[in-house]
Scaffold this active site. Structure first.
Site, PDB file in Angstrom:
ATOM      1  N   THR A 127      -4.359  -8.083  10.374  1.00  0.00           N
ATOM      2  CA  THR A 127      -4.764  -6.785   9.827  1.00  0.00           C
ATOM      3  C   THR A 127      -4.416  -5.661  10.794  1.00  0.00           C
ATOM      4  O   THR A 127      -3.934  -4.605  10.385  1.00  0.00           O
ATOM      5  CB  THR A 127      -6.269  -6.785   9.514  1.00  0.00           C
ATOM      6  N   ASN A 181      -1.326  -0.123   7.373  1.00  0.00           N
ATOM      7  CA  ASN A 181      -0.787  -1.454   7.666  1.00  0.00           C
ATOM      8  C   ASN A 181       0.016  -2.084   6.538  1.00  0.00           C
ATOM      9  O   ASN A 181       0.131  -3.291   6.432  1.00  0.00           O
ATOM     10  CB  ASN A 181      -1.890  -2.389   8.164  1.00  0.00           C
ATOM     11  N   ARG A 197      -0.755 -14.770   3.983  1.00  0.00           N
ATOM     12  CA  ARG A 197      -1.427 -13.958   5.009  1.00  0.00           C
ATOM     13  C   ARG A 197      -0.718 -14.070   6.346  1.00  0.00           C
ATOM     14  O   ARG A 197      -0.612 -13.090   7.075  1.00  0.00           O
ATOM     15  CB  ARG A 197      -2.896 -14.360   5.131  1.00  0.00           C
ATOM     16  N   PHE A 228     -15.272   3.344   7.960  1.00  0.00           N
ATOM     17  CA  PHE A 228     -13.906   3.725   7.597  1.00  0.00           C
ATOM     18  C   PHE A 228     -13.653   3.701   6.085  1.00  0.00           C
ATOM     19  O   PHE A 228     -12.561   4.052   5.636  1.00  0.00           O
ATOM     20  CB  PHE A 228     -12.884   2.813   8.295  1.00  0.00           C
ATOM     21  N   ARG A 280       3.802  -6.973   9.056  1.00  0.00           N
ATOM     22  CA  ARG A 280       3.118  -5.945   9.855  1.00  0.00           C
ATOM     23  C   ARG A 280       3.657  -5.892  11.279  1.00  0.00           C
ATOM     24  O   ARG A 280       3.764  -4.817  11.864  1.00  0.00           O
ATOM     25  CB  ARG A 280       1.614  -6.192   9.856  1.00  0.00           C
ATOM     26  N   GLU A 296      -9.240 -10.895  -7.390  1.00  0.00           N
ATOM     27  CA  GLU A 296      -8.312  -9.759  -7.274  1.00  0.00           C
ATOM     28  C   GLU A 296      -7.262  -9.778  -8.374  1.00  0.00           C
ATOM     29  O   GLU A 296      -6.925  -8.729  -8.934  1.00  0.00           O
ATOM     30  CB  GLU A 296      -7.660  -9.767  -5.895  1.00  0.00           C
ATOM     31  N   TYR A 343     -12.276  -3.036  -2.848  1.00  0.00           N
ATOM     32  CA  TYR A 343     -12.748  -2.981  -1.462  1.00  0.00           C
ATOM     33  C   TYR A 343     -14.280  -2.939  -1.373  1.00  0.00           C
ATOM     34  O   TYR A 343     -14.833  -2.496  -0.373  1.00  0.00           O
ATOM     35  CB  TYR A 343     -12.156  -1.762  -0.750  1.00  0.00           C
ATOM     36  N   LYS A 391       0.831  -1.207   0.000  1.00  0.00           N
ATOM     37  CA  LYS A 391       0.000   0.000   0.000  1.00  0.00           C
ATOM     38  C   LYS A 391       0.873   1.267   0.000  1.00  0.00           C
ATOM     39  O   LYS A 391       2.096   1.175   0.145  1.00  0.00           O
ATOM     40  CB  LYS A 391      -0.918  -0.032   1.219  1.00  0.00           C
ATOM     41  N   HIS A 409      -1.644  -5.677   1.625  1.00  0.00           N
ATOM     42  CA  HIS A 409      -2.895  -6.419   1.473  1.00  0.00           C
ATOM     43  C   HIS A 409      -2.547  -7.800   0.948  1.00  0.00           C
ATOM     44  O   HIS A 409      -1.642  -7.953   0.131  1.00  0.00           O
ATOM     45  CB  HIS A 409      -3.820  -5.722   0.459  1.00  0.00           C
TER      46      HIS A 409
END
Length: 150
Positions: A93, A114, A87, A59, A104, A128, A51, A11, A117
């Site tokens: 997250t 964070n 993951r 949010f 993270r 995706e 998203y 990100k 993704h």
């Protein structure tokens, strides 16, 4: 051997902080194969599609604004168990719940920034990947595969 693919995105905060190479390094060191890579500034429409399941969350507007704030780096990784393991490598997250040693857990503090993704299932990975890489991914065989897989 059953191979699968996952979509991993660094990100804007991760790109700005120079962490793209660290993310790539961890996936390569694990033995996963990079089959697609691109840096881009996503459009609002692309982000709203990506998203879409979060659209009703409070949010959501802040998430879209954050994701529009700079370039992202999208990647497709291939390998056995790459969705679940990917993951785990990223961490929870919420970075404060992430174990040290995860991306993270090592590099961020707030859930709103964070770094990355990762697809949460094989099915969402397929969606995706098709969304972010409409032209497809690279198909190739590495000679090193025999040293990674039984």
């Amino acid at each position: 051997m059953a191979q699968e693919r996952t979509y991993i995105m660094v990100k804007p905060d991760g790109v700005e902080r120079g962490l793209v190479g660290e993310v790539i390094k961890r996936f390569e060191n694990r033995g996963y194969k990079l089959v697609a890579l691109q840096q881009l500034r996503p459009s609002r429409e692309l982000l709203e599609q990506h998203y879409g399941d979060l659209k009703t969350k409070g949010f959501f507007p802040a998430l879209i604004a954050y994701m529009l704030s700079g370039p992202v780096v999208g990647m497709v990784w291939e390998g056995k168990g790459v969705v679940v393991t990917g993951r785990k490598m990223l961490g929870e997250t919420n970075p404060l719940a992430s174990a040290p040693g995860t991306i993270r857990g090592d590099y961020c503090i707030d859930v709103g920034k964070n770094i990355c993704h990762g697809s949460d299932s094989v099915e969402s990975a397929k969606k995706e990947i098709a969304l972010w890489f409409p032209a497809g991914v690279n198909e190739y065989t590495r000679s090193i595969e025999k040293l990674i897989y039984e």
